[in-house]
Enzyme design. Structure first.
Site, mmCIF file in Angstrom:
data_model
loop_
_atom_site.group_PDB
_atom_site.id
_atom_site.type_symbol
_atom_site.label_atom_id
_atom_site.label_comp_id
_atom_site.label_asym_id
_atom_site.label_seq_id
_atom_site.Cartn_x
_atom_site.Cartn_y
_atom_site.Cartn_z
ATOM 1 N N ALA A 247 -9.828 -6.404 43.817
ATOM 2 C CA ALA A 247 -10.308 -6.088 45.128
ATOM 3 C C ALA A 247 -9.154 -7.005 46.251
ATOM 4 C CB ALA A 247 -11.516 -6.816 45.658
ATOM 5 N N HIS B 32 -17.836 -11.392 36.746
ATOM 6 C CA HIS B 32 -17.520 -11.250 38.171
ATOM 7 C C HIS B 32 -18.789 -10.857 39.107
ATOM 8 C CE1 HIS B 32 -13.213 -10.631 37.439
ATOM 9 N NE2 HIS B 32 -13.358 -10.020 36.369
#
Length: 335
Positions: free
Chosen positions: A118, A59
Site C-alpha cells: 500500500a 497484516h
C-alpha cells in the site's frame, strides 16, 4: 561489514515464523541486496502454504488501523501504519465503508485478507485494485498475494538496514560509507516504492549504473501443478524504432529485434534477457515463451506477451510473469 539480525527483526518484516527462522540462519548479510536475494529464495522456495497464510494474517486489513492487529510486534504495527498512511489520508467515509465491504467479500472468496503493497497508494487506487483482483481464480490470486507480501518484505528489510546503518555509523566514516551503499542498494531493488535520495551536484557525472538487475524480468508459474515452470525457453524482443507503430494486424515478425533469450531455472525464473541499464528505452516489447515444448499436450504452442514502456516509465522496473496451465494463461505487471 556483515550485519546480523535476530528472528524477531525478520518476523517484523514478514509474519511467517519459518521465514524469520530461515533468514536468521542465513545471516549475517553483507548488504541489503544479499538479504533481499535470500529473502526471495526463502519465501518462494522454503516457506509452505501455511507460512504464506501466516504472513498474510499478520497484516491489518487495508483501511483498518494497524493498532487493531492484536498480538503483532510494535515494529510491524508501526510499519503497517506508515505503509497505509497515504491510503488513510485520502480515504473518505464512503470509501472506507466500501473497502470494508469488499474486504469481507474478498476474504469469503479466497480465505485470506486482501494484501497489497500500500505504500504511496491512495484509498481509491487500492479499492480499484481490490475489485480487479477479486475476479481472479483463487490459485492466481494466491500467487499475486505472495508477490505483494514480498514487496512489503523488501520495503521493511530496507527500513531494517537503514535503521541499523544509522545506529552503527555514528561518528564512523567507514561505516557511514556502508550505510550509503545500503541506501543505494535499497533504491535499486525497490525503486518502484521509494524515491531516490538527494540529487548529485550538477557538476558530477555518475560513474556507473546504480541498478543491480535488468529492467525487464520474468518468471513462469505452472498453476496446474502448483510449482515453477522450469526449462521453458524465453525470448525478449523490442519493436524496431525505425518501423511505423504497429496496429493490431501489423505485428510483422521482421520488425522485432531480439534483445536476449534464456531458459527458466528450477524456480521458474529466467536469466538476464537484456543488459543492466539505468533507463530502459521506451517502446513496444514482447516476451515469448516456448510453452508447447514445456507442455506438448497443452492448448498453446507458444505464448507471447506484448507490452509498452512509456517515456515516463523508463526508470522503472518491469516484471512480467506468466501464470500457465494447459488451457489458460494470465499475466500482470509486477515490479
Amino acid at each position: 561489514m556483515e550485519v546480523r539480525f535476530e528472528e524477531k527483526d525478520f518476523l517484523a518484516c514478514c509474519g511467517s515464523a519459518r521465514f524469520a527462522h530461515e533468514m536468521a540462519s542465513a545471516g549475517p548479510f553483507r548488504s541489503l541486496t544479499d538479504a533481499v536475494s535470500a529473502a526471495r529464495d526463502i519465501w518462494f522456495n522454503m516457506v509452505d502454504v501455511n507460512g504464506w497464510l501466516e504472513a498474510f494474517a499478520a497484516h491489518p486489513q487495508i483501511g483498518e488501523s494497524a493498532s487493531s492487529t492484536h498480538g503483532k510486534s510494535q515494529t510491524s504495527a508501526q510499519w503497517s501504519k506508515g505503509e497505509q498512511s497515504t491510503a488513510l489520508a485520502t480515504a473518505t467515509g464512503s470509501i472506507l465503508q466500501e473497502l470494508s465491504e469488499w474486504n469481507v467479500q474478498y476474504r469469503q472468496k479466497f480465505g485470506f485478507i486482501f494484501l497489497i503493497c500500500a505504500s504511496g497508494r491512495t484509498s481509491s487506487e487500492i479499492l480499484a485494485e481490490l475489485k480487479k483482483r477479486y475476479q481472479n481464480r483463487p490459485i492466481v490470486e494466491f500467487q499475486i498475494a505472495a508477490e505483494e507480501q514480498m514487496k512489503v518484505t523488501e520495503l521493511r528489510l530496507a527500513k531494517l538496514f537503514s535503521e541499523k546503518d544509522r545506529v552503527a555509523s555514528a561518528g564512523d566514516q567507514d561505516l557511514a560509507r556502508v550505510a550509503k551503499k545500503s541506501e543505494e542498494d535499497r533504491v535499486s531493488i525497490i525503486s518502484g516504492h521509494f524515491t531516490a535520495g538527494p540529487k548529485s551536484p550538477s557538476n558530477k557525472v555518475p560513474q556507473s549504473t546504480a541498478q543491480t538487475r535488468p529492467p525487464i524480468t520474468t518468471h513462469v508459474l505452472d498453476v496446474s501443478q502448483g510449482h515453477p515452470g522450469a526449462g521453458i525457453e524465453v525470448h525478449l524482443e523490442k519493436w524496431r524504432q525505425d518501423c511505423p507503430r504497429p496496429v493490431f494486424s501489423g505485428l510483422d515478425i521482421s520488425s522485432w529485434d531480439l534483445l536476449g533469450s534464456s531458459t527458466t531455472d528450477k524456480d521458474g525464473r529466467s536469466g538476464p534477457l537484456m543488459k543492466i541499464v539505468d533507463a530502459v528505452d521506451p517502446g513496444l516489447y514482447r516476451i515469448s515463451f516456448n510453452t508447447g515444448k514445456y507442455c506438448p499436450s497443452g492448448f498453446f504452442p507458444f505464448v507471447s506477451i506484448v507490452f509498452e514502456i512509456r517515456e515516463t516509465q523508463k526508470l522503472e522496473h518491469f516484471h512480467v510473469p506468466l501464470l500457465l496451465s494447459p488451457f489458460s494463461f494470465t499475466t500482470y505487471r509486477g515490479s
